[in-house]
Design a protein around this motif. Structure first.
Motif, PDB file in Angstrom:
ATOM      1  N   PHE A  47      45.155  39.537  31.892  1.00  0.00           N
ATOM      2  CA  PHE A  47      46.176  38.916  32.744  1.00  0.00           C
ATOM      3  C   PHE A  47      46.218  39.596  34.114  1.00  0.00           C
ATOM      4  CE2 PHE A  47      50.548  38.928  34.375  1.00  0.00           C
ATOM      5  CZ  PHE A  47      50.721  37.563  34.578  1.00  0.00           C
ATOM      6  N   VAL A  48      46.051  40.931  34.124  1.00  0.00           N
ATOM      7  CA  VAL A  48      46.042  41.663  35.389  1.00  0.00           C
ATOM      8  C   VAL A  48      44.901  41.164  36.281  1.00  0.00           C
ATOM      9  CG1 VAL A  48      45.720  43.915  36.485  1.00  0.00           C
ATOM     10  CG2 VAL A  48      47.147  43.710  34.432  1.00  0.00           C
TER      11      VAL A  48
ATOM     12  N   ALA B 113      45.377  36.216  43.674  1.00  0.00           N
ATOM     13  CA  ALA B 113      45.805  36.773  44.960  1.00  0.00           C
ATOM     14  C   ALA B 113      44.639  36.797  45.952  1.00  0.00           C
ATOM     15  CB  ALA B 113      46.350  38.177  44.759  1.00  0.00           C
ATOM     16  N   ALA B 114      43.460  37.197  45.474  1.00  0.00           N
ATOM     17  CA  ALA B 114      42.294  37.265  46.359  1.00  0.00           C
ATOM     18  C   ALA B 114      41.903  35.880  46.863  1.00  0.00           C
ATOM     19  CB  ALA B 114      41.124  37.928  45.632  1.00  0.00           C
TER      20      ALA B 114
ATOM     21  N   MET C 169      34.963  36.374  52.970  1.00  0.00           N
ATOM     22  CA  MET C 169      33.949  36.547  51.937  1.00  0.00           C
ATOM     23  C   MET C 169      34.255  37.734  51.027  1.00  0.00           C
ATOM     24  SD  MET C 169      31.342  35.384  50.450  1.00  0.00           S
ATOM     25  CE  MET C 169      30.825  34.124  51.607  1.00  0.00           C
ATOM     26  N   ARG C 170      34.773  38.816  51.590  1.00  0.00           N
ATOM     27  CA  ARG C 170      35.061  39.982  50.752  1.00  0.00           C
ATOM     28  C   ARG C 170      36.163  39.679  49.738  1.00  0.00           C
ATOM     29  NH1 ARG C 170      36.747  44.093  55.454  1.00  0.00           N
ATOM     30  NH2 ARG C 170      34.789  43.190  56.230  1.00  0.00           N
ATOM     31  N   PHE C 171      37.134  38.853  50.137  1.00  0.00           N
ATOM     32  CA  PHE C 171      38.202  38.488  49.205  1.00  0.00           C
ATOM     33  C   PHE C 171      37.704  37.471  48.170  1.00  0.00           C
ATOM     34  CE2 PHE C 171      40.400  39.925  53.027  1.00  0.00           C
ATOM     35  CZ  PHE C 171      41.300  40.838  52.485  1.00  0.00           C
ATOM     36  N   ALA C 172      36.812  36.578  48.602  1.00  0.00           N
ATOM     37  CA  ALA C 172      36.235  35.635  47.644  1.00  0.00           C
ATOM     38  C   ALA C 172      35.407  36.366  46.591  1.00  0.00           C
ATOM     39  CB  ALA C 172      35.375  34.612  48.384  1.00  0.00           C
ATOM     40  N   LEU C 173      34.661  37.389  47.037  1.00  0.00           N
ATOM     41  CA  LEU C 173      33.871  38.179  46.085  1.00  0.00           C
ATOM     42  C   LEU C 173      34.787  38.961  45.136  1.00  0.00           C
ATOM     43  CD1 LEU C 173      31.028  39.523  48.413  1.00  0.00           C
ATOM     44  CD2 LEU C 173      30.834  37.800  46.601  1.00  0.00           C
TER      45      LEU C 173
ATOM     46  N   ALA D 187      37.008  39.678  39.728  1.00  0.00           N
ATOM     47  CA  ALA D 187      38.196  39.719  38.870  1.00  0.00           C
ATOM     48  C   ALA D 187      38.104  38.661  37.762  1.00  0.00           C
ATOM     49  CB  ALA D 187      39.452  39.513  39.713  1.00  0.00           C
ATOM     50  N   ILE D 188      37.607  37.471  38.083  1.00  0.00           N
ATOM     51  CA  ILE D 188      37.463  36.421  37.068  1.00  0.00           C
ATOM     52  C   ILE D 188      36.451  36.833  36.006  1.00  0.00           C
ATOM     53  CG2 ILE D 188      36.631  34.072  36.691  1.00  0.00           C
ATOM     54  CD1 ILE D 188      37.823  33.360  39.436  1.00  0.00           C
ATOM     55  N   LEU D 189      35.352  37.420  36.433  1.00  0.00           N
ATOM     56  CA  LEU D 189      34.335  37.880  35.471  1.00  0.00           C
ATOM     57  C   LEU D 189      34.889  38.984  34.568  1.00  0.00           C
ATOM     58  CD1 LEU D 189      31.151  37.968  37.764  1.00  0.00           C
ATOM     59  CD2 LEU D 189      31.715  36.294  35.984  1.00  0.00           C
ATOM     60  N   LEU D 190      35.679  39.888  35.167  1.00  0.00           N
ATOM     61  CA  LEU D 190      36.274  40.961  34.364  1.00  0.00           C
ATOM     62  C   LEU D 190      37.284  40.408  33.360  1.00  0.00           C
ATOM     63  CD1 LEU D 190      36.738  43.757  37.061  1.00  0.00           C
ATOM     64  CD2 LEU D 190      35.112  43.737  35.156  1.00  0.00           C
ATOM     65  N   GLU D 191      38.049  39.383  33.784  1.00  0.00           N
ATOM     66  CA  GLU D 191      38.991  38.769  32.858  1.00  0.00           C
ATOM     67  C   GLU D 191      38.250  38.164  31.661  1.00  0.00           C
ATOM     68  OE1 GLU D 191      42.154  35.075  32.444  1.00  0.00           O
ATOM     69  OE2 GLU D 191      41.027  35.358  34.296  1.00  0.00           O
ATOM     70  N   LEU D 192      37.142  37.474  31.909  1.00  0.00           N
ATOM     71  CA  LEU D 192      36.356  36.885  30.816  1.00  0.00           C
ATOM     72  C   LEU D 192      35.810  37.967  29.893  1.00  0.00           C
ATOM     73  CD1 LEU D 192      34.415  34.127  32.811  1.00  0.00           C
ATOM     74  CD2 LEU D 192      36.391  33.829  31.293  1.00  0.00           C
ATOM     75  N   LEU D 193      35.371  39.093  30.499  1.00  0.00           N
ATOM     76  CA  LEU D 193      34.861  40.189  29.676  1.00  0.00           C
ATOM     77  C   LEU D 193      35.971  40.787  28.813  1.00  0.00           C
ATOM     78  CD1 LEU D 193      32.486  42.028  32.189  1.00  0.00           C
ATOM     79  CD2 LEU D 193      31.829  40.769  30.128  1.00  0.00           C
ATOM     80  N   MET D 194      37.161  40.928  29.388  1.00  0.00           N
ATOM     81  CA  MET D 194      38.272  41.480  28.625  1.00  0.00           C
ATOM     82  C   MET D 194      38.618  40.586  27.450  1.00  0.00           C
ATOM     83  SD  MET D 194      38.959  44.357  30.010  1.00  0.00           S
ATOM     84  CE  MET D 194      37.190  44.416  30.362  1.00  0.00           C
ATOM     85  N   ARG D 195      38.629  39.278  27.673  1.00  0.00           N
ATOM     86  CA  ARG D 195      38.915  38.346  26.576  1.00  0.00           C
ATOM     87  C   ARG D 195      37.873  38.463  25.463  1.00  0.00           C
ATOM     88  NH1 ARG D 195      40.783  32.493  29.020  1.00  0.00           N
ATOM     89  NH2 ARG D 195      42.711  33.178  30.052  1.00  0.00           N
TER      90      ARG D 195
END
Length: 325
Positions: free
Chosen positions: A59-60, A67-68, A300-304, A309-317
């Motif tokens: 969730f974090v 936000a990014a 671009m830095r915020f998009a990256l 963050a999305i990839l990390l969320e998927l890994l956490m799940r």
């Protein structure tokens, strides 16, 4: 840093709202349930600390990604103040005599090749100006029209030769053709550099008339008489012979004075180079300095960051689902 669409940042208020909803659901429950005979395997007290942390980390990361993304679509940018240096160029036409007398060898290797070589050096020293070349003998024509392409101009100048047109010295025609190349110019300063080694003896337009035309169009003429004092060696079918150097200096001075220019006499290669250097100093190009902001896109830095963050969320799940109790 600033934002092109700052009002979009109000969407960041969704994140605290999402956090409140998440906490409320954790406290109040509302999770899916399953009736079993023994809850020992699902006893929260017996779950490992790592699984507890990972369950909330997804969730974090989701909040960080949101936000990014909001910051990225608000288009963050940075600006730096730079100076732009531009030039207000001068249009210059080189009028070069190509009559056969320019084959005299009082210059090295001869007048015409010395004139071409030193003129090429002059061209290379004025990158901000448009320049062209007119050649004349018994008649005149444009060897190269006004151009800012230095390499093309230099190549065209190297092709100049004596004997390609009727012999003679039509100074008036040379001036008139040079002025014709400049009359449509919108440059602040328009200049003709006329180089000859003789006396006007042919042509449909007299030097006096051509000078009046130049004055009408505001063209300044610098005249250069090229040739040694007295006699000069000249190649003939019977060998090298000494011939009289005859330059109409009073006419050259009159043309220059009437148009606001100056007359010079070149007696050797060094003197001719010095004359072009002096003209180069007198005809200064005006420099304009302007300031303008240069923008750099930072989204671009915020998009990256959102992608990570999305990839990390998927890994956490994934890890949360497959971790043992």
């Amino acid at each position: 840093m600033f934002f092109e669409y700052p009002k979009l940042l109000w969407l960041l208020t969704l994140i605290p709202l999402a956090i409140l909803v998440y906490v409320w659901r954790e406290i109040k429950g509302g999770h899916p349930y399953l009736t079993v005979s023994d809850i020992t395997p699902w006893n929260i007290e017996k779950q490992g600390l790592l699984k507890k942390i990972l369950r909330h980390l997804s969730f974090v990361f989701r909040c960080i990604a949101l936000a990014a993304l909001i910051v990225a679509i608000a288009r963050p940018r940075s600006a730096s103040e730079l100076e732009k240096v531009s030039t207000e160029g001068i249009d210059i036409v080189l009028g070069i005599d190509v009559s056969t007398s320019m084959l005299a060898m009082d210059f090295k290797p001869d007048r015409i090749n010395a004139a071409k070589q030193i003129a090429v050096e002059f061209v290379a020293q004025r990158p901000a100006d448009r320049m062209g070349v007119v050649v004349f003998a018994g008649e005149s024509y444009t060897q190269c029209p006004l151009t800012a392409d230095r390499q093309t101009l230099i190549n065209m100048m190297k092709e100049i030769q004596c004997g390609l047109i009727d012999d003679g010295t039509a100074i008036g025609n040379g001036i008139a053709t040079s002025v014709a190349r400049l009359k449509e110019s919108d440059a602040k300063s328009r200049v003709v550099i006329l180089l000859t080694d003789g006396v006007n003896n042919t042509g449909e337009i007299s030097p006096q008339m051509a000078t009046e035309i130049a004055k009408t169009y505001g063209v300044r003429i610098y005249t250069i008489g090229i040739g040694a004092m007295g006699e000069a060696p000249y190649p003939t079918p019977y060998g090298v012979q000494m011939v009289q150097v005859d330059i109409d200096e009073p006419l050259m001075k009159k043309i220059a004075e009437d148009t606001g220019g100056k007359y010079f006499r070149a007696t050797d290669n060094t003197k001719l180079a010095e004359i072009y250097a002096e003209i180069n100093k007198m005809e200064k190009t005006r420099t304009i300095v302007d300031s303008y902001p240069q923008y750099k896109e930072l989204f671009m830095r915020f998009a990256l960051l959102a992608l990570v963050a999305i990839l990390l969320e998927l890994l956490m799940r994934y890890f949360t689902r497959h971790l043992p109790y």
